[in-house]
Design a protein around this motif. Structure first.
Motif, mmCIF file in Angstrom:
data_model
loop_
_atom_site.group_PDB
_atom_site.id
_atom_site.type_symbol
_atom_site.label_atom_id
_atom_site.label_comp_id
_atom_site.label_asym_id
_atom_site.label_seq_id
_atom_site.Cartn_x
_atom_site.Cartn_y
_atom_site.Cartn_z
ATOM 1 N N ARG A 97 0.864 -1.188 0.000
ATOM 2 C CA ARG A 97 0.000 0.000 0.000
ATOM 3 C C ARG A 97 0.893 1.229 0.000
ATOM 4 N N THR A 98 0.670 2.135 -0.936
ATOM 5 C CA THR A 98 1.497 3.341 -1.050
ATOM 6 C C THR A 98 0.603 4.541 -1.320
ATOM 7 N N LEU A 99 0.913 5.666 -0.661
ATOM 8 C CA LEU A 99 0.204 6.916 -0.929
ATOM 9 C C LEU A 99 1.229 7.941 -1.390
ATOM 10 N N ALA A 100 1.134 8.351 -2.666
ATOM 11 C CA ALA A 100 2.094 9.299 -3.231
ATOM 12 C C ALA A 100 1.507 9.936 -4.476
ATOM 13 N N ASN A 101 1.907 11.204 -4.719
ATOM 14 C CA ASN A 101 1.532 11.916 -5.940
ATOM 15 C C ASN A 101 0.024 11.958 -6.163
ATOM 16 N N GLY A 102 -0.723 12.138 -5.071
ATOM 17 C CA GLY A 102 -2.163 12.247 -5.185
ATOM 18 C C GLY A 102 -2.870 10.953 -5.529
ATOM 19 N N MET A 103 -2.267 9.807 -5.202
ATOM 20 C CA MET A 103 -2.873 8.519 -5.495
ATOM 21 C C MET A 103 -2.604 7.534 -4.364
ATOM 22 N N LEU A 104 -3.591 6.668 -4.143
ATOM 23 C CA LEU A 104 -3.417 5.508 -3.276
ATOM 24 C C LEU A 104 -3.193 4.305 -4.175
#
Length: 300
Positions: A97-104
């Motif tokens: 699970r990653t949250l980066a650049n306005g995306m999950l």
């Protein structure tokens, strides 16, 4: 030679050497020139001695957490500018699970498994409109991504909406039998629809739940309308699922919004609307329009 002063005889003071006088004068002159030079240098650079002496360490400006203001009608809203809502970003073997650049980003590389991401507010919903903007970045034809709605705590009983790796969709009902084996009943599909964009492109998946009705829209087009009375309330969760022999699936989610409609109200007898009519002022225009077109009767 002695000098008489006030009746006392004092020894004569020794004469200062001319060399000593010259050295003292030179030192005084250098000090004067040096002080003047430093003052001139500071002034020429736009500083003053008093400012220089009182200057301290600059106070750092605190970093502000950027957030997006939710729409007025939203009970839950996120565009993943940051993780201020507290999504579960824990990872395990093959689950990322990653949250980066306005995306999950949800990635599952374990064949025959499901990676679940529940809404972090732990909300329980009955009637609502849910919209999820997402794209399937990578998937095999037997993989899928989608949404659980009206699910119980363990998601053993729920409605499941799938967007499949072969560019089809379906709506399923899940439950456990008497022996705790999972039973899946297909309520619609799997089938294709021209409204569904292919792998790698963003889709907007919208689910409207009102009473016993489930209405599904893909990119603003209604593709399914189902009546089922088994589940009336529950949690909302996102998921990715891998088929047997899968090489893994990755889904990028850029927006999640949950809107709640106002309860039905009775209008005055002389009003333009009849008693018991639908009032959806708290919903977005598309919510009101879709309900008025196909689902407004579910609120009465």
């Amino acid at each position: 030679m002695s000098i008489l002063v006030g009746g006392n005889v004092q020894a004569p003071r020794p004469k200062r050497s001319p060399k000593v006088i010259v050295i003292v004068c030179l030192i005084a002159l250098l000090l004067a020139l040096g002080s003047g030079g430093i003052f001139f240098l500071l002034k020429s650079r736009g500083h003053s001695i008093s400012i220089l002496a009182s200057a301290g360490t600059p106070t750092p400006t605190p970093t502000r957490i950027s957030t997006v203001t939710p729409p007025a009608q939203a009970a839950f809203f996120d565009t993943f500018v940051n993780n201020h809502l507290g999504w579960d970003l824990s990872n395990g073997a093959g689950y990322i699970r990653t949250l980066a650049n306005g995306m999950l980003l949800l990635t599952d590389t374990n064949p025959g498994t499901t990676l679940v991401e529940s809404l972090p507010n732990n909300g329980i919903y009955n009637d609502f409109k849910l919209t999820v903007d997402f794209s399937i970045v990578k998937a095999d034809k037997n993989d899928s991504a989608g949404i659980y709605v009206r699910g119980d705590n363990n998601l053993d009983h729920d409605y499941r909406i799938d967007i499949n790796g072969d560019n089809t969709f379906d709506v399923a009902k899940e439950q456990l039998d008497a022996h705790n084996n999972l039973l899946v009943t297909m309520l619609d599909g799997p089938r294709s629809n021209s409204a569904l964009k292919p792998l790698g492109q963003q889709n907007a998946l919208t689910v409207i739940m009102n009473g016993t009705r489930l209405v599904l829209l893909i990119n603003g087009t209604e593709v399914s309308s189902i009546t089922d009375s088994d589940y009336s309330t529950g949690q909302i969760a996102l998921f990715t699922r891998t088929g047997e022999g899968s090489n893994g699936i990755t889904v990028a989610i850029s927006r999640v919004e949950v809107d709640l409609p106002l309860a039905p109200s009775v209008t005055p007898a002389d009003g333009a609307e009849s008693a018991g009519s639908c009032h959806l002022a708290s919903g977005s225009p598309s919510f009101r329009g879709n309900l008025a077109k196909s689902s407004c009767d579910m609120l009465q």
